[in-house]
Design a protein around this motif. Structure first.
Motif, PDB file in Angstrom:
ATOM      1  N   GLU A  90      33.179 -34.535   3.526  1.00 12.40           N
ATOM      2  CA  GLU A  90      33.932 -33.943   4.627  1.00 12.40           C
ATOM      3  C   GLU A  90      34.852 -32.819   4.116  1.00 12.40           C
ATOM      4  O   GLU A  90      34.913 -31.735   4.688  1.00 12.40           O
ATOM      5  N   ASP A  91      35.534 -33.088   3.007  1.00 10.69           N
ATOM      6  CA  ASP A  91      36.396 -32.069   2.391  1.00 10.69           C
ATOM      7  C   ASP A  91      35.568 -30.880   1.920  1.00 10.69           C
ATOM      8  O   ASP A  91      35.964 -29.729   2.090  1.00 10.69           O
ATOM      9  N   LYS A  92      34.423 -31.194   1.326  1.00 10.02           N
ATOM     10  CA  LYS A  92      33.570 -30.122   0.800  1.00 10.02           C
ATOM     11  C   LYS A  92      33.079 -29.219   1.932  1.00 10.02           C
ATOM     12  O   LYS A  92      33.109 -27.992   1.803  1.00 10.02           O
ATOM     13  N   ASP A  93      32.661 -29.831   3.035  1.00  8.30           N
ATOM     14  CA  ASP A  93      32.208 -29.059   4.204  1.00  8.30           C
ATOM     15  C   ASP A  93      33.332 -28.166   4.729  1.00  8.30           C
ATOM     16  O   ASP A  93      33.121 -27.003   5.060  1.00  8.30           O
ATOM     17  N   CYS A  99      35.476 -20.802   2.880  1.00  4.26           N
ATOM     18  CA  CYS A  99      34.975 -19.792   1.928  1.00  4.26           C
ATOM     19  C   CYS A  99      34.028 -18.808   2.608  1.00  4.26           C
ATOM     20  O   CYS A  99      34.160 -17.594   2.447  1.00  4.26           O
ATOM     21  N   THR A 100      33.080 -19.349   3.351  1.00  2.00           N
ATOM     22  CA  THR A 100      32.089 -18.489   3.997  1.00  2.00           C
ATOM     23  C   THR A 100      32.760 -17.538   4.976  1.00  2.00           C
ATOM     24  O   THR A 100      32.453 -16.347   5.032  1.00  2.00           O
ATOM     25  N   LYS A 145      32.092 -17.096  -6.370  1.00  3.13           N
ATOM     26  CA  LYS A 145      32.032 -17.866  -7.618  1.00  3.13           C
ATOM     27  C   LYS A 145      32.506 -19.301  -7.380  1.00  3.13           C
ATOM     28  O   LYS A 145      31.943 -20.243  -7.914  1.00  3.13           O
ATOM     29  N   TYR A 146      33.568 -19.416  -6.596  1.00  4.18           N
ATOM     30  CA  TYR A 146      34.069 -20.766  -6.273  1.00  4.18           C
ATOM     31  C   TYR A 146      32.972 -21.575  -5.580  1.00  4.18           C
ATOM     32  O   TYR A 146      32.734 -22.733  -5.907  1.00  4.18           O
ATOM     33  N   LYS A 147      32.297 -20.926  -4.634  1.00  7.08           N
ATOM     34  CA  LYS A 147      31.225 -21.616  -3.893  1.00  7.08           C
ATOM     35  C   LYS A 147      30.085 -22.055  -4.809  1.00  7.08           C
ATOM     36  O   LYS A 147      29.628 -23.193  -4.736  1.00  7.08           O
ATOM     37  N   THR A 148      29.612 -21.148  -5.630  1.00  7.65           N
ATOM     38  CA  THR A 148      28.471 -21.504  -6.485  1.00  7.65           C
ATOM     39  C   THR A 148      28.868 -22.573  -7.501  1.00  7.65           C
ATOM     40  O   THR A 148      28.093 -23.502  -7.750  1.00  7.65           O
ATOM     41  N   THR A 149      30.094 -22.475  -8.054  1.00  9.69           N
ATOM     42  CA  THR A 149      30.548 -23.484  -9.014  1.00  9.69           C
ATOM     43  C   THR A 149      30.568 -24.867  -8.372  1.00  9.69           C
ATOM     44  O   THR A 149      30.284 -25.872  -9.023  1.00  9.69           O
ATOM     45  N   ASN A 150      30.890 -24.895  -7.085  1.00  8.63           N
ATOM     46  CA  ASN A 150      30.981 -26.170  -6.379  1.00  8.63           C
ATOM     47  C   ASN A 150      29.716 -26.504  -5.591  1.00  8.63           C
ATOM     48  O   ASN A 150      29.757 -27.315  -4.663  1.00  8.63           O
ATOM     49  N   SER A 151      28.609 -25.888  -5.965  1.00  8.85           N
ATOM     50  CA  SER A 151      27.298 -26.118  -5.322  1.00  8.85           C
ATOM     51  C   SER A 151      27.375 -26.019  -3.801  1.00  8.85           C
ATOM     52  O   SER A 151      26.870 -26.879  -3.089  1.00  8.85           O
ATOM     53  N   MET A 152      28.015 -24.974  -3.330  1.00  7.33           N
ATOM     54  CA  MET A 152      28.153 -24.797  -1.879  1.00  7.33           C
ATOM     55  C   MET A 152      27.161 -23.782  -1.311  1.00  7.33           C
ATOM     56  O   MET A 152      27.304 -23.375  -0.161  1.00  7.33           O
ATOM     57  N   THR A 153      26.220 -23.358  -2.099  1.00  9.63           N
ATOM     58  CA  THR A 153      25.295 -22.330  -1.585  1.00  9.63           C
ATOM     59  C   THR A 153      24.155 -22.949  -0.793  1.00  9.63           C
ATOM     60  O   THR A 153      23.843 -24.108  -0.963  1.00  9.63           O
TER      61      THR A 153
END
Ligand SMILES: [Fe+2]
Ligand SMILES: [Fe+2]
Length: 153
Positions: A90-93, A99-100, A145-153
């Protein structure tokens, strides 16, 4: 350096845009769940404030010298908070959404600078706006970079 009416109105519009960015990053640093992201948004809030101040100086007759900083994106290396399997989804979403949305804003702001450069007669003002445009791209790169580091892509 006296600005034309058109130049003044372009600077005013850019200042409104920067003010919105300052407010957005201020809010987003409180909305973010991850401390790393909160800090990133706070950093970006300060940088947008610098843009606002630079534009305000132009309005009052002085063009601030620019630092041509193109390395903020390159030098940002966040560590992952949202590791696979252990994350609060939930936090990650929530953080992924922020970010997006912020990247979308940076993209719009950056393209605004790109076209506004052409409205000015003074070389130093053109340089300043081009410099700010690169910095907006850096902001987007840091968030990406924050997104990719946190596998948010
Ligand atoms: Fe900005
Ligand atoms: Fe920005």
């Amino acid at each position: 350096m006296i600005l034309t009416e058109k130049e003044t109105s372009v600077i005013n519009d850019l200042m409104t845009q920067e003010k919105t960015c300052i407010e957005k990053y201020g809010k987003y640093s409180t909305y973010a769940k991850d401390t790393e992201l909160k800090n990133l948004f706070s950093t970006l809030q300060e940088r947008e404030q610098q843009h606002y101040n630079s534009l305000n100086q132009v309005l009052t007759g002085t063009v601030p010298s620019c630092d041509v900083n193109d390395s903020a994106g390159k030098n940002y290396n966040p560590t992952a908070t949202y590791t696979i399997g252990k994350s609060n989804l939930e936090d990650k979403d929530n953080d992924c959404f922020l970010c997006t949305d912020a990247i979308t804003t940076e993209k719009l702001v950056s393209s605004e600078y790109n076209s506004d450069v052409f409205a000015f007669r003074d070389t130093n003002i053109r340089k300043l706006l081009a410099d700010i445009q690169v910095e907006e791209q850096n902001h987007a790169e840091m968030i990406y970079k924050y997104k990719t580091t946190n596998s948010m892509t």
